[in-house]
Design an enzyme around this catalytic site. Structure first.
Site, mmCIF file in Angstrom:
data_model
loop_
_atom_site.group_PDB
_atom_site.id
_atom_site.type_symbol
_atom_site.label_atom_id
_atom_site.label_comp_id
_atom_site.label_asym_id
_atom_site.label_seq_id
_atom_site.Cartn_x
_atom_site.Cartn_y
_atom_site.Cartn_z
ATOM 1 N N HIS C 63 0.862 -1.185 0.000
ATOM 2 C CA HIS C 63 0.000 0.000 0.000
ATOM 3 C C HIS C 63 0.898 1.234 0.000
ATOM 4 O O HIS C 63 1.579 1.500 0.979
ATOM 5 C CB HIS C 63 -0.911 0.006 1.226
ATOM 6 C CG HIS C 63 -1.901 -1.115 1.231
ATOM 7 N ND1 HIS C 63 -3.152 -1.002 0.681
ATOM 8 C CD2 HIS C 63 -1.806 -2.389 1.698
ATOM 9 C CE1 HIS C 63 -3.806 -2.154 0.820
ATOM 10 N NE2 HIS C 63 -3.008 -3.009 1.424
ATOM 11 N N LEU C 64 0.895 1.967 -1.132
ATOM 12 C CA LEU C 64 1.755 3.144 -1.221
ATOM 13 C C LEU C 64 1.050 4.416 -0.764
ATOM 14 O O LEU C 64 1.695 5.457 -0.633
ATOM 15 C CB LEU C 64 2.281 3.307 -2.653
ATOM 16 C CG LEU C 64 3.265 2.222 -3.107
ATOM 17 C CD1 LEU C 64 3.719 2.472 -4.547
ATOM 18 C CD2 LEU C 64 4.487 2.175 -2.186
ATOM 19 N N ARG C 65 -0.244 4.327 -0.572
ATOM 20 C CA ARG C 65 -1.032 5.403 0.052
ATOM 21 C C ARG C 65 -1.152 6.694 -0.751
ATOM 22 O O ARG C 65 -1.798 7.633 -0.330
ATOM 23 C CB ARG C 65 -0.456 5.782 1.418
ATOM 24 C CG ARG C 65 -0.357 4.652 2.413
ATOM 25 C CD ARG C 65 -1.690 4.076 2.762
ATOM 26 N NE ARG C 65 -1.610 3.155 3.882
ATOM 27 C CZ ARG C 65 -2.455 2.162 4.098
ATOM 28 N NH1 ARG C 65 -3.440 1.930 3.256
ATOM 29 N NH2 ARG C 65 -2.315 1.385 5.153
ATOM 30 N N ASP C 153 -9.248 -4.737 -2.692
ATOM 31 C CA ASP C 153 -8.567 -4.988 -1.417
ATOM 32 C C ASP C 153 -8.893 -3.954 -0.348
ATOM 33 O O ASP C 153 -9.002 -2.768 -0.613
ATOM 34 C CB ASP C 153 -7.038 -5.003 -1.587
ATOM 35 C CG ASP C 153 -6.333 -5.415 -0.296
ATOM 36 O OD1 ASP C 153 -5.338 -4.783 0.079
ATOM 37 O OD2 ASP C 153 -6.783 -6.378 0.357
ATOM 38 N N HIS C 180 -9.288 -10.001 -1.250
ATOM 39 C CA HIS C 180 -9.195 -9.961 0.216
ATOM 40 C C HIS C 180 -10.356 -10.830 0.681
ATOM 41 O O HIS C 180 -11.504 -10.413 0.683
ATOM 42 C CB HIS C 180 -9.347 -8.501 0.675
ATOM 43 C CG HIS C 180 -9.536 -8.331 2.154
ATOM 44 N ND1 HIS C 180 -8.589 -7.753 2.958
ATOM 45 C CD2 HIS C 180 -10.553 -8.678 2.985
ATOM 46 C CE1 HIS C 180 -9.026 -7.729 4.214
ATOM 47 N NE2 HIS C 180 -10.214 -8.287 4.247
ATOM 48 N N ASN C 282 -5.574 -7.032 9.353
ATOM 49 C CA ASN C 282 -6.628 -7.855 8.797
ATOM 50 C C ASN C 282 -6.157 -8.477 7.501
ATOM 51 O O ASN C 282 -5.838 -7.744 6.563
ATOM 52 C CB ASN C 282 -7.880 -7.012 8.536
ATOM 53 C CG ASN C 282 -9.094 -7.876 8.212
ATOM 54 O OD1 ASN C 282 -9.095 -9.076 8.470
ATOM 55 N ND2 ASN C 282 -10.117 -7.271 7.638
ATOM 56 N N ASP C 309 2.010 -7.127 2.229
ATOM 57 C CA ASP C 309 0.840 -6.327 2.632
ATOM 58 C C ASP C 309 1.305 -5.121 3.456
ATOM 59 O O ASP C 309 0.741 -4.767 4.478
ATOM 60 C CB ASP C 309 -0.168 -7.162 3.440
ATOM 61 C CG ASP C 309 -1.516 -6.464 3.578
ATOM 62 O OD1 ASP C 309 -2.385 -6.991 4.301
ATOM 63 O OD2 ASP C 309 -1.690 -5.373 2.993
ATOM 64 N N HIS C 313 0.838 3.256 8.532
ATOM 65 C CA HIS C 313 -0.099 4.134 9.254
ATOM 66 C C HIS C 313 0.704 5.074 10.115
ATOM 67 O O HIS C 313 1.711 4.693 10.701
ATOM 68 C CB HIS C 313 -1.044 3.317 10.149
ATOM 69 C CG HIS C 313 -2.047 2.531 9.380
ATOM 70 N ND1 HIS C 313 -3.039 3.117 8.643
ATOM 71 C CD2 HIS C 313 -2.196 1.194 9.232
ATOM 72 C CE1 HIS C 313 -3.768 2.175 8.073
ATOM 73 N NE2 HIS C 313 -3.271 0.992 8.412
#
Lengths: 185, 325, 436
Positions: C63-65, C153, C180, C282, C309, C313
């Protein structure tokens, strides 16, 4: 273990005679035992109070009400030390009214006077006694507050490095008062 | 003439190891005994004309309640005031929709005022652990999510001990919504540590996973749980649970699991009936049982103050935390 | 500009090689692989004894956000983290803000990747518009813009019928559907694995069956449509059982496992730090039986890939009550040490097998270049240091976020260097490799 030298300054016999003498003094000074009640300061003060009550009963055939006072929650050194355990709190049992009574506070050793100060504060929260008198088995001097005992078993001049141990049969298996010198290595 | 019986044996320990009370899980049996013995001494203060001692004079205690609670909060407040502490009540209305200051932010703002102790009740399990990592103050858990409610278990134990003298060997049955009960978890920890024989009972839909690992005997049959029991603890069924399809109806629940006089008859003749409150009469417990001669529910409430005084006293003497990480 | 990597142990399972070889790089390509190659004007880099040269590692699930959550991570910081972790390429998930459900967002991401010029970025597009699960996204457009797969996802595809359509449609472009796997009603508002630890700590649980239900659904639909179905972040033993059966039946199902799921269990919820939000993700950390099942699946070939994954955060977002904390941990910079220490050094798999899991298979599943050191292949090379003692230091992560449960862990195995298209983008000073 630090090196200690100790000396017995009161033996069982002496303690017994002293408490008897105090009982007689109580009767004399108060002209009987009317409106008198004994309150022993935990832990050993309680046993001493009971012994005095027993002697008073023998002398006067009267029951003097006896209670036990735990002064832990009134100590002025509570919560002051940043580390270390708090002293253990036990039950206070004063199953009679102290209003208008003459309370005889009983403790084993009178030293700085702070225990007595705490006991006075505690008693005042229980009611309004007519008077409070202080009985101690040993007065070792070095008062830090203006407190005076009304009945003293033995006056024992001491140094601050010394400690006075009162042992009673009820708690320690034998009666004796020991003066201990702690020599730091 | 009353000669007061003297218990001159000192307890095995004289202080608690931790700066906080986050849960019974962290306590040793000796520490539990220390709290109960101290509560015993505290109880006597309630019978004095002046119900106050100066022990916590000058200490500031913050009651930080994120969940509404009259009973527990007032119990803590009375306990704090009887010890002469300065109390500060902060009741925060929560709604899952309302965002705003996080618990961490609230805590850090409080910290700036240097309270000595914080009593926290929160709807999230683990909230007190979070607070203890942020704050230097001593943290007392007044109920965190479905995790623990340690002072409740302590006052329950105190009440039992007053009647039964000791906890070891007693059969204690705990009945109700086990999955969502923090009172259950605290009581299971405490009673098993003190050597009681604990049975837990509820519908399979409300039975925590792997519950045998807790050292208790689980059963779905309330008759088996209460047979020969010395103590029966009823847990509250939260009416909101109906939405989760945990059981068909309240009537059904009462029929299958409710504490009735008939079921009570299976227990020992001197059984104690307990409930942390507030009660749902006719759901988990019949009114006749709640008000009957075996119920000690009101004693539990009275003992709550003494137990909380003991906890406050024992923790107030502890050293400040080191600077939090 | 020619570079000769000389005398290293080459592990290239796609070409059946595990032995000492030299590699000659010219520009962005590998031009020769052999024993004792002539120097011929190239810059010589001696590979110290003990290091291992392999095809560049590819992380299938990151996740590169960016766009939208740049406070957690950006394409630039994420790809920097990737190369520091030994990855020459990453595939990034579409649950950005806005969701990567159209070509413009895909183009934006690729532009950022070009700007950063570090690890290669393979965007994964959304299955449905905004991942809402109502209407299909313009999958053809996404493909053209550069997406290599589709997924919603963060959540499962909303309905079986939508998944069926997506599989059929994406199959036309040769794109796998990554899922997912989860049943939302069983998941409820769960925050941890339904088991002893969650029950004791008063945390709402999600059972392994919740994930397995999604896996079973996907396998059946993959069978029905004949399209490729990939199980993201598999964690439950019931899921593995379903994947095995699916593969036996010839279904086009593949799966990945994240390092935390083959290392940690739900015991981490309680110790060393109770309610540590860096143990919340999760799918959750599950029981020991599930962790052991993942290890078995990795060893016996049922598991196709290791993917992190990587879910950054911000510190403030994780410093809340467990219930309220967002799911996820970072993983790019701990994947190699954990894999080398817990899989290879623990004797469960060979280095060759590890390269299959982290390079060969990811390239094959996405049908992108990589996974091999053949002559003519792009010079995407990872040099591993399997015997390097590594101490995980979250504060030193290149990632913008530090949410990891592995901080302070002492592991055996690390990255020596990462080369993308012939450019050396990362060298570990502790590896003994001379910096050119």
């Amino acid at each position: 273990m630090p090196d200690t030298t100790s000396a017995v300054v009161m033996d069982a016999d002496r303690i017994s005679r002293t408490l008897t003498r105090i009982a007689h003094e109580i009767v004399e000074r108060n002209k009987g035992v009317d409106e008198l009640a004994l309150v022993g300061i935990r832990t050993r003060g309680v046993h001493i109070a009971r012994r005095i009550a027993r002697t008073l009963r023998e002398i006067t055939s009267r029951e003097v009400p006896t209670g036990a006072l735990d002064i832990t929650l009134y100590r002025d050194d509570l919560m002051r030390t940043a580390v270390g355990p708090q002293p253990v709190v036990r039950r206070t049992e004063i199953p009679f009214s102290i209003d208008d009574q003459k309370i005889l506070l009983v403790d084993d050793v009178l030293y700085t006077g702070r225990t007595t100060r705490a006991a006075l504060d505690a008693l005042i929260d229980f009611g309004r006694p007519k008077a409070i008198q202080l009985i101690v088995l040993v007065d070792r001097g070095h008062r830090e507050l203006p407190i005076k005992a009304d009945y003293v078993g033995k006056n024992l001049p001491t140094n601050p490095e010394e400690s006075v141990q009162v042992r009673l049969e009820e708690t320690d298996g034998l009666d004796e008062v020991v003066l201990q010198q702690e020599a730091r290595p | 003439m009353t000669m007061v019986p003297e218990v001159d044996q000192g307890p095995a320990i004289t202080s608690l190891r931790s700066k906080d009370l986050l849960g019974i899980a962290d306590l040793l049996p000796e520490e539990i005994t220390l709290v109960l013995d101290t509560a015993d001494a505290m109880k006597e203060i309630a019978s004095r004309p002046i119900k106050k001692v100066p022990a916590l004079r000058g200490k500031t205690v913050v009651n930080l309640f994120f969940e509404p609670s009259t009973r527990t909060r007032t119990s803590f407040e009375i306990a704090e005031k009887r010890l002469s502490a300065d109390t500060l009540n902060i009741a925060i209305a929560t709604s899952s929709v309302v965002k705003g200051e996080t618990l961490a932010d609230t805590a850090m703002n409080l910290e700036a005022m240097r309270p000595d102790m914080i009593v926290l009740r929160h709807s999230s399990s683990g909230a007190c652990h979070l607070l203890s990592r942020i704050c230097r103050s001593a943290i007392i858990n007044a109920g965190d999510g479905t995790h623990e409610h340690p002072t409740q278990a302590l006052l329950d134990a105190f009440t039992i001990r007053e009647h039964k003298k000791q906890l070891r060997g007693l059969k204690v049955a705990i009945v109700g919504d086990l999955t969502h009960s923090r009172v259950l978890r605290s009581n299971v920890h405490l009673l098993t540590k003190m050597g009681a024989d604990v049975w837990v009972c509820g519908p399979p839909t409300l039975m925590p996973t792997d519950i045998k690992r807790w050292g208790v005997t689980p059963t779905n049959h309330v008759e088996d749980a209460v047979a020969g029991a010395d103590v029966i603890m009823m847990l509250r069924i939260q009416l909101e649970r109906m939405e989760g399809a945990y059981f068909p109806s309240l009537r059904e629940y009462f029929r299958v699991f409710g504490m009735t006089e008939a079921r009570l008859g299976l227990a020992k003749p001197d059984v104690l009936i307990m409930h942390p409150g507030p009660m749902n009469r006719g759901v988990e417990i019949a009114s006749e049982v709640a008000d009957g001669p075996f119920s000690v529910i009101l004693e539990q409430v009275a003992n709550g103050v003494a137990v909380r005084m003991a906890v406050l006293y024992l923790l107030a003497g502890g050293a400040e935390h080191e600077d939090p990480a | 500009m020619k570079t000769l990597l000389k005398g290293g142990r080459l592990v290239d399972p796609a070409n059946g090689i595990d032995g000492t070889r030299d590699i000659l790089i010219d520009g962005d390509r590998i031009v020769r692989v052999g024993i004792d190659l002539p120097v011929d004007g190239a810059l010589v880099v001696e590979i110290p004894r003990g290091l291992v040269v392999c095809p560049g590692l590819i992380d299938m699930h990151v996740h590169l956000r960016e766009p939208g959550q740049e406070h957690k991570e950006t394409v630039a910081t994420g790809t920097a983290s990737a190369v520091a972790g030994g990855f020459t390429a990453v595939a990034c998930m579409p649950n950005t803000s806005p969701v990567n459900d159209d070509a413009n967002v895909t183009a934006y991401i690729l532009a950022k990747a070009r700007e950063a010029n570090l690890a290669r970025v393979y965007p994964i597009g959304a299955v449905s518009r905004s991942s809402k699960g109502e209407a299909l996204a313009d999958i053809g457009d996404l493909r053209k813009a550069g997406c290599v797969a589709i997924t919603d996802d963060g959540r499962p595809v909303s309905t079986a019928i939508l998944m069926r359509r997506a599989l059929e449609y994406a199959g036309m472009f040769g794109m796998p559907l990554i899922e997912h796997c989860e049943d939302p009603s069983l998941k409820g508002d769960g925050v941890a694995h339904e088991g002893y630890y969650a029950a004791s700590l008063g945390l709402r649980g999600m059972p392994g069956a919740c994930e397995a239900l999604g896996v079973e659904r996907g396998i059946l639909l993959s069978e029905l449509t004949g399209s490729a179905f990939h199980v993201a972040h598999m964690s439950a033993r019931q899921s593995l059982r379903a994947v095995r059966k699916g593969k036996e039946a010839g279904v086009r199902v593949t799966c990945e496992v994240a390092p935390h799921h083959f290392t940690l269990t739900d015991e981490s919820l309680a110790t060393p730090l109770a309610y540590d939000t860096n143990t919340k993700m999760n799918p959750p950390l599950r029981a020991a039986e599930d962790r052991d099942a993942m290890l078995e699946g990795i060893a016996d070939g049922s598991v196709d890939a290791i993917a992190t994954d990587h879910a950054p955060h911000h510190y403030d977002e994780k410093k809340v009550e467990f219930d309220r904390a967002p799911f996820g941990i970072v993983g790019l910079e701990t994947a190699v040490p954990l894999s080398l220490d817990r899989l290879v050094h623990a004797g469960r798999i060979s280095l060759s097998r590890l390269i299959e899991l982290m390079s060969v298979n990811p390239a094959r599943i996405f049908n992108v270049m990589g996974g091999s050191l053949a002559e003519g292949a792009p010079a995407d090379i990872t040099i591993l240091a399997p015997d390097l003692r590594v101490r995980v230091d979250a504060a030193a992560f290149r990632s913008r976020s530090k949410n990891t449960p592995f901080d302070g862990w002492e592991l055996r195995g690390g990255v020596a260097a990462t080369i993308v298209g012939g450019r050396t983008l990362y060298v570990n000073p502790a590896s003994g490799l001379a910096t050119t």
